[in-house]
Design a protein around this motif. Structure first.
Motif, PDB file in Angstrom:
ATOM      1  N   PRO A   1       0.822  -1.230  -0.043  1.00 28.16           N
ATOM      2  CA  PRO A   1      -0.160  -0.142  -0.006  1.00 28.16           C
ATOM      3  C   PRO A   1       0.880   1.098   0.049  1.00 28.16           C
ATOM      4  CG  PRO A   1      -0.936  -1.765   1.452  1.00 28.16           C
ATOM      5  CD  PRO A   1       0.593  -2.154   1.239  1.00 28.16           C
ATOM      6  N   GLU A   2       2.092   1.212   0.886  1.00 29.42           N
ATOM      7  CA  GLU A   2       2.817   2.347   0.948  1.00 29.42           C
ATOM      8  C   GLU A   2       3.356   2.818  -0.760  1.00 29.42           C
ATOM      9  OE1 GLU A   2       5.336   2.475   4.798  1.00 29.42           O
ATOM     10  OE2 GLU A   2       5.130   0.742   4.276  1.00 29.42           O
ATOM     11  N   VAL A   3       3.883   1.707  -1.036  1.00 29.23           N
ATOM     12  CA  VAL A   3       4.706   1.612  -2.413  1.00 29.23           C
ATOM     13  C   VAL A   3       4.016   2.036  -3.567  1.00 29.23           C
ATOM     14  CG1 VAL A   3       5.790   0.379  -4.204  1.00 29.23           C
ATOM     15  CG2 VAL A   3       6.402  -0.065  -1.721  1.00 29.23           C
ATOM     16  N   VAL A   4       2.467   1.608  -3.638  1.00 35.92           N
ATOM     17  CA  VAL A   4       1.716   1.890  -4.752  1.00 35.92           C
ATOM     18  C   VAL A   4       1.216   3.288  -4.533  1.00 35.92           C
ATOM     19  CG1 VAL A   4      -0.635   1.062  -5.840  1.00 35.92           C
ATOM     20  CG2 VAL A   4       1.273  -0.257  -5.149  1.00 35.92           C
TER      21      VAL A   4
ATOM     22  N   THR B   1      10.401  10.358  -8.051  1.00 39.57           N
ATOM     23  CA  THR B   1      11.388   9.657  -8.755  1.00 39.57           C
ATOM     24  C   THR B   1      11.508   8.438  -7.600  1.00 39.57           C
ATOM     25  OG1 THR B   1      13.309  10.646  -7.595  1.00 39.57           O
ATOM     26  CG2 THR B   1      12.650  11.412  -9.904  1.00 39.57           C
ATOM     27  N   TYR B   2      12.286   7.246  -8.197  1.00 35.96           N
ATOM     28  CA  TYR B   2      12.486   6.218  -7.559  1.00 35.96           C
ATOM     29  C   TYR B   2      13.443   6.522  -6.499  1.00 35.96           C
ATOM     30  CZ  TYR B   2      10.900   2.123 -10.188  1.00 35.96           C
ATOM     31  OH  TYR B   2       9.857   1.312 -10.762  1.00 35.96           O
ATOM     32  N   ARG B   3      14.443   7.448  -6.692  1.00 35.98           N
ATOM     33  CA  ARG B   3      15.173   7.976  -5.532  1.00 35.98           C
ATOM     34  C   ARG B   3      14.366   8.565  -4.257  1.00 35.98           C
ATOM     35  NH1 ARG B   3      18.538  13.048  -6.310  1.00 35.98           N
ATOM     36  NH2 ARG B   3      19.303  13.486  -4.129  1.00 35.98           N
TER      37      ARG B   3
ATOM     38  N   LEU C   1      10.431   5.867   2.016  1.00 35.13           N
ATOM     39  CA  LEU C   1      10.143   4.580   2.495  1.00 35.13           C
ATOM     40  C   LEU C   1      11.006   3.824   3.197  1.00 35.13           C
ATOM     41  CD1 LEU C   1       7.723   3.448  -0.310  1.00 35.13           C
ATOM     42  CD2 LEU C   1       6.936   4.652   1.613  1.00 35.13           C
ATOM     43  N   GLY C   2      12.345   4.428   3.109  1.00 36.28           N
ATOM     44  CA  GLY C   2      13.393   3.504   3.612  1.00 36.28           C
ATOM     45  C   GLY C   2      13.622   2.360   2.925  1.00 36.28           C
TER      46      GLY C   2
ATOM     47  N   SER D   1      15.867  -2.250  -4.797  1.00 34.00           N
ATOM     48  CA  SER D   1      14.863  -3.260  -4.439  1.00 34.00           C
ATOM     49  C   SER D   1      13.363  -2.776  -4.706  1.00 34.00           C
ATOM     50  CB  SER D   1      14.974  -3.737  -2.992  1.00 34.00           C
ATOM     51  OG  SER D   1      14.546  -2.636  -2.121  1.00 34.00           O
ATOM     52  N   LEU D   2      13.481  -1.416  -5.114  1.00 38.54           N
ATOM     53  CA  LEU D   2      12.141  -0.802  -5.301  1.00 38.54           C
ATOM     54  C   LEU D   2      11.412  -1.212  -6.673  1.00 38.54           C
ATOM     55  CD1 LEU D   2      10.008   1.211  -4.267  1.00 38.54           C
ATOM     56  CD2 LEU D   2      11.235   3.029  -5.470  1.00 38.54           C
ATOM     57  N   GLY D   3      12.256  -1.323  -7.718  1.00 39.03           N
ATOM     58  CA  GLY D   3      11.609  -1.963  -8.795  1.00 39.03           C
ATOM     59  C   GLY D   3      11.015  -3.357  -8.729  1.00 39.03           C
ATOM     60  N   PRO D   4      11.495  -4.447  -8.324  1.00 44.71           N
ATOM     61  CA  PRO D   4      11.169  -5.739  -8.126  1.00 44.71           C
ATOM     62  C   PRO D   4       9.947  -5.564  -7.070  1.00 44.71           C
ATOM     63  CG  PRO D   4      13.262  -5.842  -7.828  1.00 44.71           C
ATOM     64  CD  PRO D   4      13.323  -4.392  -8.068  1.00 44.71           C
ATOM     65  N   LEU D   5       9.909  -4.820  -5.947  1.00 49.62           N
ATOM     66  CA  LEU D   5       8.948  -4.892  -5.114  1.00 49.62           C
ATOM     67  C   LEU D   5       7.718  -4.122  -5.837  1.00 49.62           C
ATOM     68  CD1 LEU D   5       7.648  -4.706  -2.206  1.00 49.62           C
ATOM     69  CD2 LEU D   5       8.604  -2.510  -1.737  1.00 49.62           C
ATOM     70  N   ARG D   6       7.865  -3.108  -6.431  1.00 51.82           N
ATOM     71  CA  ARG D   6       6.781  -2.234  -7.305  1.00 51.82           C
ATOM     72  C   ARG D   6       6.214  -3.278  -8.299  1.00 51.82           C
ATOM     73  NH1 ARG D   6       7.874  -1.594 -12.076  1.00 51.82           N
ATOM     74  NH2 ARG D   6       6.420  -0.568 -13.556  1.00 51.82           N
ATOM     75  N   SER D   7       6.798  -4.278  -8.816  1.00 52.83           N
ATOM     76  CA  SER D   7       6.486  -5.298  -9.811  1.00 52.83           C
ATOM     77  C   SER D   7       5.511  -6.361  -9.055  1.00 52.83           C
ATOM     78  CB  SER D   7       7.499  -6.073 -10.428  1.00 52.83           C
ATOM     79  OG  SER D   7       8.116  -5.322 -11.331  1.00 52.83           O
TER      80      SER D   7
END
Length: 176
Positions: free
Chosen positions: A119-122, A132-134, A140-141, A146-152
Motif C-alpha cells: 500500500p505504501e509503495v503503490v 522519482t525512485y530515489r 519509505l526507507g 529493491s524498489l523495482g522488484p517490489l513495485r512489480s
C-alpha cells in the motif's frame, strides 16, 4: 544585532538545509536551491524554534516545498494563455466523470487491501507529485535497487485484486 555570547539556535541547520536544497533543486524545473532555502527558513521561523528532529524535519520540508512548486507549475496558467481551453474537465460528460471517480475509488480501495508494504509503495507511485525512485526509496526507507522488484510484485497483486473484483463475463442473453 546579536552579541557574540548569544548562540544562534539555527546555526547547525544552515549547512544541512543548504545541502538538502541543492540536492532537491531541479535545474530545468524552475526552482532554485536559494528559493527552496528561503521557503524552508520561513517555515522554520514560523515554528518559533528548531524542531525536535531537525534533520528529518528539514528533509520533509524541502521535499514538501518541491512538491508544492511542481503542483503550482502544473495547475497555474496565466490569464492570457491561448492554449487554455477551459477547465480540465471541459468536454467530458457527467457520466464520464462519475465513472472515472468510481474507478479511482475502486483502485484506492484495492490499494488499501494489498499485503505488506505494497500500500505504501503503490500510493507513493500514484502520487500527483510524480516522485522519482530515489525520492520514493528515501521516503519509505527502501533501497532504490529493491524498489523495482517490489513495485512489480505490488502491481501484480493489485492487478489480481482488481481482476477478481470485475469477475468473469457470463453468457450474455442466455437464461439458465
Amino acid at each position: 544585532m546579536r552579541s557574540p555570547d548569544q548562540e544562534d539556535p539555527f546555526a547547525p541547520l544552515r549547512p544541512l538545509l543548504a545541502a538538502e536544497a541543492a540536492a532537491e533543486a531541479s535545474p530545468g524545473g524552475g526552482i532554485e536551491a536559494a528559493d527552496l532555502e528561503q521557503a524552508v527558513w520561513l517555515r522554520l521561523l514560523e515554528l518559533g524554534g528548531p524542531p525536535p528532529e531537525p534533520d528529518r524535519w528539514l528533509r520533509r520540508a524541502v521535499r514538501a516545498e518541491v512538491r508544492g512548486h511542481a503542483r503550482r507549475l502544473r495547475c497555474e496558467r496565466p490569464y492570457d494563455d491561448p492554449d487554455r481551453a477551459g477547465p480540465p474537465t471541459a468536454g467530458r460528460g457527467v457520466e464520464d466523470q462519475v465513472l472515472a471517480d468510481e474507478q479511482r475509488r475502486a483502485v484506492r480501495a484495492a490499494v488499501r487491501r494489498l499485503p505488506g508494504r505494497c500500500p505504501e509503495v503503490v500510493t507513493a507511485l500514484m502520487s500527483r507529485s510524480d516522485p522519482t525512485y530515489r525520492e520514493i526509496s528515501r521516503e519509505l526507507g527502501i533501497s532504490q535497487g529493491s524498489l523495482g522488484p517490489l513495485r512489480s510484485r505490488c502491481l501484480g497483486c493489485l492487478r489480481t485484486i482488481l481482476n477478481s473484483r470485475v469477475g468473469s463475463p457470463g453468457g450474455r442473453g442466455n437464461a439458465r
